[in-house]
Design a protein around this motif. Structure first.
Motif, PDB file in Angstrom:
ATOM      1  N   THR A  74       2.153  -1.880  12.757  1.00  0.00           N
ATOM      2  CA  THR A  74       1.396  -1.811  11.511  1.00  0.00           C
ATOM      3  C   THR A  74       1.560  -3.077  10.691  1.00  0.00           C
ATOM      4  OG1 THR A  74       3.250  -0.694  10.417  1.00  0.00           O
ATOM      5  CG2 THR A  74       1.531   0.696  11.381  1.00  0.00           C
ATOM      6  N   PRO A 107      -3.384  -1.242   6.606  1.00  0.00           N
ATOM      7  CA  PRO A 107      -2.470  -0.227   7.131  1.00  0.00           C
ATOM      8  C   PRO A 107      -1.329   0.062   6.152  1.00  0.00           C
ATOM      9  CG  PRO A 107      -2.941  -1.908   8.779  1.00  0.00           C
ATOM     10  CD  PRO A 107      -3.485  -2.416   7.486  1.00  0.00           C
ATOM     11  N   GLN A 108      -0.835   1.283   6.186  1.00  0.00           N
ATOM     12  CA  GLN A 108       0.264   1.674   5.297  1.00  0.00           C
ATOM     13  C   GLN A 108       1.487   0.796   5.535  1.00  0.00           C
ATOM     14  OE1 GLN A 108       1.218   5.819   5.547  1.00  0.00           O
ATOM     15  NE2 GLN A 108       2.632   5.775   3.822  1.00  0.00           N
ATOM     16  N   GLU A 130      -1.626  -4.181   2.471  1.00  0.00           N
ATOM     17  CA  GLU A 130      -1.575  -3.140   1.442  1.00  0.00           C
ATOM     18  C   GLU A 130      -0.747  -3.600   0.245  1.00  0.00           C
ATOM     19  OE1 GLU A 130      -0.586   1.608   0.950  1.00  0.00           O
ATOM     20  OE2 GLU A 130       0.771   0.385   2.159  1.00  0.00           O
ATOM     21  N   ASN A 180      -5.950   3.694   3.278  1.00  0.00           N
ATOM     22  CA  ASN A 180      -5.255   2.917   4.313  1.00  0.00           C
ATOM     23  C   ASN A 180      -6.092   2.899   5.580  1.00  0.00           C
ATOM     24  OD1 ASN A 180      -2.452   4.260   2.854  1.00  0.00           O
ATOM     25  ND2 ASN A 180      -2.522   2.062   3.269  1.00  0.00           N
TER      26      ASN A 180
END
Length: 329
Positions: A77, A154-155, A160, A181
């Motif tokens: 991620t 993405p988280q 983010e 997300n």
């Protein structure tokens, strides 16, 4: 750690596929495949962003340059997961945005404990804040996205983190704005399909997924005002002013002022000095080819960019190499 199971699953699936297709080693940490071969895994990020492309290019450059090393790719991620993977021994090399590296090293933001064994090998490129929306949305500035549906990456990714910094400073979290997300590639497709109004990418420009979106339909690269940029820069000392040149994206007719941060290749301090020296040497030797084939890596042509003004310490093996080149004293 929270990400350990994810890393194991990712690596096991990658290893199985690799064995079926090419017969290579597993790469779940420093180890040996064939006799005398060191097998390493590099953590990258979502396949729609620059990190994955750059990580793949580095893996190929190191593997091609030194017959004693093989580097496999581990998708993740992004930066935060790569940091945890490095410190936890799940991966050997990882691409980490400078702001996340700084937060991890000093135990800030999402890192409750300092990860003091995190080390840099080289700065590779500048991750820049890229906001893009279809022209039909009618937005010119990022602050025009109040009340819209926004993809923020993405988280726990650096995309983010930087998006939420901008969202807070600009007050985008007011007026019913929806922050979702999503991966950069998936997010770009969601914008194209009308499921999102805009998407943010914090990566080397042009961001692959965003570039494809702008090629498929008329889009606007969104701007910050000067006052907004100054406020964002005040929020994080790792950020600095960056310009996205006109023509970076289809339909972009003027330079766009934004902010960015250096993206680093990182390792854990426990990796041997000799191995890090070898890796640094191969990246150094491949710099001309890398910068020609990957526009996002253009900054690497500046040798001082690679090893100076970094947010975390260099690994001693990398320091020794740069010292031998006369860049560091």
């Amino acid at each position: 750690m929270a990400d350990t199971g994810v890393w194991r699953k990712t690596l096991l699936m990658g290893a199985a596929l690799c064995l079926l297709l090419t017969g290579c080693g597993t790469g779940g940490g420093s180890g040996s495949g064939e006799e005398g071969l060191t097998v390493l895994t590099i953590g990258t990020a979502d396949s729609g962003g620059t990190m994955y492309t750059v990580g793949s290019a580095l893996a190929q450059a190191i593997t091609n340059g030194d017959s004693s090393i093989k580097v496999n790719i581990g998708a993740s991620t992004g930066s935060a997961m790569n940091v945890r993977g490095l410190v936890g021994g799940e991966i050997d090399l990882g691409l980490v945005s400078g702001d996340v590296a700084y937060a991890a090293y000093y135990g800030q933001d999402d890192f409750s404990q300092p990860m003091e064994s995190l080390r840099a090998v080289a700065a590779l490129y500048v991750s820049t804040s890229n906001w893009i929306a279809p022209q039909s949305v009618g937005a010119e500035y990022v602050h025009d996205l109040v009340g819209k549906r926004i993809g923020v990456g993405p988280q726990e990714s650096t995309t983010e983190l930087s998006a939420r910094t901008a969202v807070t400073v600009l007050g985008l979290d007011q007026g019913g704005t929806q922050l979702l997300n999503c991966g950069l590639g998936d997010g770009a497709r969601m914008v194209e399909q009308g499921e999102l109004d805009a998407i943010h990418g914090f990566s080397g420009a042009p961001v692959g997924g965003l570039k494809e979106l702008a090629q498929n339909q008329p889009c606007q690269l969104l701007k910050y005002t000067q006052e907004e940029l100054e406020a964002i820069l005040d929020e994080n000392q790792s950020y600095y002013p960056v310009v996205i040149p006109a023509g970076t994206y289809a339909g972009q007719e003027e330079d766009v002022d934004t902010f960015g941060v250096k993206c680093l290749l990182c390792v854990d301090a426990s990796m041997s000095e000799n191995l890090v020296y070898q890796i640094t040497q191969e990246i150094w030797a491949a710099t001309e080819k890398l910068t020609k084939e990957h526009p996002a890596l253009a900054e690497m042509a500046d040798r001082e960019f690679v090893c100076q003004d970094l947010p975390i310490p260099l690994h001693s093996g990398a320091w020794e190499f740069y010292e031998d080149q006369g860049i560091l004293e």
